[in-house]
Design a protein around this motif. Sequence first.
Motif, PDB file in Angstrom:
ATOM      1  N   LEU A   5      -1.037  57.814  46.509  1.00 30.06           N
ATOM      2  CA  LEU A   5       0.132  58.315  47.222  1.00 30.06           C
ATOM      3  C   LEU A   5      -0.003  58.174  48.736  1.00 30.06           C
ATOM      4  N   ALA A   6      -1.164  57.773  49.188  1.00 29.71           N
ATOM      5  CA  ALA A   6      -1.373  57.641  50.625  1.00 29.71           C
ATOM      6  C   ALA A   6      -0.638  56.401  51.135  1.00 29.71           C
ATOM      7  N   PRO A   7      -0.091  56.494  52.334  1.00 28.98           N
ATOM      8  CA  PRO A   7       0.621  55.329  52.877  1.00 28.98           C
ATOM      9  C   PRO A   7      -0.321  54.168  53.120  1.00 28.98           C
ATOM     10  N   ARG A   8       0.142  53.007  52.775  1.00 30.54           N
ATOM     11  CA  ARG A   8      -0.672  51.816  52.977  1.00 30.54           C
ATOM     12  C   ARG A   8      -0.484  51.274  54.383  1.00 30.54           C
ATOM     13  N   SER A   9      -1.550  50.794  54.948  1.00 27.10           N
ATOM     14  CA  SER A   9      -1.449  50.179  56.273  1.00 27.10           C
ATOM     15  C   SER A   9      -0.729  48.842  56.145  1.00 27.10           C
ATOM     16  N   PRO A  10       0.154  48.540  57.074  1.00 31.54           N
ATOM     17  CA  PRO A  10       0.908  47.294  56.971  1.00 31.54           C
ATOM     18  C   PRO A  10      -0.007  46.084  57.055  1.00 31.54           C
ATOM     19  N   SER A  11       0.257  45.115  56.188  1.00 32.50           N
ATOM     20  CA  SER A  11      -0.545  43.898  56.195  1.00 32.50           C
ATOM     21  C   SER A  11      -0.103  43.022  57.359  1.00 32.50           C
ATOM     22  N   PRO A  12      -1.024  42.284  57.939  1.00 35.08           N
ATOM     23  CA  PRO A  12      -0.647  41.423  59.068  1.00 35.08           C
ATOM     24  C   PRO A  12       0.344  40.362  58.613  1.00 35.08           C
ATOM     25  N   PRO A  13       1.317  40.036  59.471  1.00 35.50           N
ATOM     26  CA  PRO A  13       2.309  39.036  59.091  1.00 35.50           C
ATOM     27  C   PRO A  13       1.653  37.692  58.834  1.00 35.50           C
ATOM     28  N   ARG A  14       2.098  37.042  57.769  1.00 37.51           N
ATOM     29  CA  ARG A  14       1.558  35.740  57.439  1.00 37.51           C
ATOM     30  C   ARG A  14       2.353  34.642  58.118  1.00 37.51           C
ATOM     31  N   ARG A  15       1.673  33.570  58.453  1.00 32.15           N
ATOM     32  CA  ARG A  15       2.336  32.446  59.082  1.00 32.15           C
ATOM     33  C   ARG A  15       3.053  31.630  58.014  1.00 32.15           C
ATOM     34  N   THR A  16       4.293  31.296  58.268  1.00 24.93           N
ATOM     35  CA  THR A  16       5.055  30.507  57.319  1.00 24.93           C
ATOM     36  C   THR A  16       4.545  29.070  57.333  1.00 24.93           C
ATOM     37  N   PRO A  17       4.743  28.322  56.215  1.00 23.68           N
ATOM     38  CA  PRO A  17       4.310  26.918  56.197  1.00 23.68           C
ATOM     39  C   PRO A  17       4.930  26.105  57.323  1.00 23.68           C
ATOM     40  N   ALA A  18       6.205  26.367  57.632  1.00 21.09           N
ATOM     41  CA  ALA A  18       6.869  25.633  58.705  1.00 21.09           C
ATOM     42  C   ALA A  18       6.187  25.887  60.043  1.00 21.09           C
ATOM     43  N   ARG A  19       5.764  27.126  60.262  1.00 24.11           N
ATOM     44  CA  ARG A  19       5.109  27.462  61.533  1.00 24.11           C
ATOM     45  C   ARG A  19       3.739  26.803  61.630  1.00 24.11           C
ATOM     46  N   ARG A  20       3.006  26.771  60.519  1.00 27.94           N
ATOM     47  CA  ARG A  20       1.696  26.112  60.517  1.00 27.94           C
ATOM     48  C   ARG A  20       1.847  24.623  60.803  1.00 27.94           C
ATOM     49  N   THR A  21       2.808  23.998  60.132  1.00 23.38           N
ATOM     50  CA  THR A  21       3.033  22.565  60.338  1.00 23.38           C
ATOM     51  C   THR A  21       3.450  22.276  61.766  1.00 23.38           C
ATOM     52  N   ALA A  22       4.379  23.083  62.294  1.00 23.63           N
ATOM     53  CA  ALA A  22       4.848  22.881  63.659  1.00 23.63           C
ATOM     54  C   ALA A  22       3.708  23.057  64.664  1.00 23.63           C
ATOM     55  N   ALA A  23       2.823  24.011  64.414  1.00 20.61           N
ATOM     56  CA  ALA A  23       1.695  24.241  65.318  1.00 20.61           C
ATOM     57  C   ALA A  23       0.757  23.031  65.332  1.00 20.61           C
ATOM     58  N   ARG A  24       0.498  22.454  64.157  1.00 21.30           N
ATOM     59  CA  ARG A  24      -0.364  21.270  64.101  1.00 21.30           C
ATOM     60  C   ARG A  24       0.288  20.083  64.800  1.00 21.30           C
ATOM     61  N   VAL A  25       1.574  19.908  64.563  1.00 21.90           N
ATOM     62  CA  VAL A  25       2.299  18.812  65.211  1.00 21.90           C
ATOM     63  C   VAL A  25       2.285  18.994  66.731  1.00 21.90           C
ATOM     64  N   ALA A  26       2.449  20.238  67.184  1.00 26.49           N
ATOM     65  CA  ALA A  26       2.451  20.513  68.623  1.00 26.49           C
ATOM     66  C   ALA A  26       1.110  20.145  69.256  1.00 26.49           C
ATOM     67  N   VAL A  27       0.019  20.395  68.558  1.00 20.60           N
ATOM     68  CA  VAL A  27      -1.305  20.053  69.088  1.00 20.60           C
ATOM     69  C   VAL A  27      -1.427  18.541  69.264  1.00 20.60           C
TER      70      VAL A  27
END
Length: 240
Positions: A5-27
Amino acid sequence: MHHPLAPRSPSPPRRTPARRTAARVAVVLGGCAVLLLALVAVRWHPLVSLDDDISRTTHRWAVQERGVTHAFRVLTDWVWDPVTMRLVCAAAAVWLVWRRAAWWTALWLAVTCALAAIVQQSVKAALGRPRPVWPDPVDTAHYAAFPSGHAMTATVVCGLLLWLLRRCRPGRVLWWTAVTAALVSVVGVGVTRVWLGVHWPSDVLGGWLFGALLVALAVVAHERPRDGRTELPEGRHEEP
């Protein structure tokens, strides 16, 4: 042990596939853009020689083929002019707001186009590369040569609009029509700038690279999770 019943700590936001691809392309694009910028800045002889050979050939054709040159001037001054392209982008942003779509997407679109203009003029001022000079010019242009503002603006606008259209899941006919129009615009404006003798070929290549880099970085920024979800152009949201 975690109590059920204890509140769960929010999980860190995951990077979307589009964001990962765009980041690699940007590099990759960033590395290519910096390398070209360095070669232009130090006036690397093989690049300067290639620029000169291509420009002399296309200028000779431009002087001989007056009809083609006139058509290219109309295209570069009216159809693919940076002001025209920015107006198209502004119209898309207004449409997004009018359709009650994501205000964030409309703002993101406008800010990215404004940032492209700032980057373009800043690099031009910092590098100060002279434009080609001809005894019999067929057109004129202002400011420094590198990068080509026409090529960079067309790449940014067409890239952003294509990415937004893709997220709306268009039909095949609409999608391929848009891709064809974008490719013709981006490649065509680069050809016209070299043909008219107002840019070196590497200026156009620099405009394409810097423009594509800004599009990739803009996608990374847009795909940043906000409250555990990403915003779609039509105002809907998807869970990460």
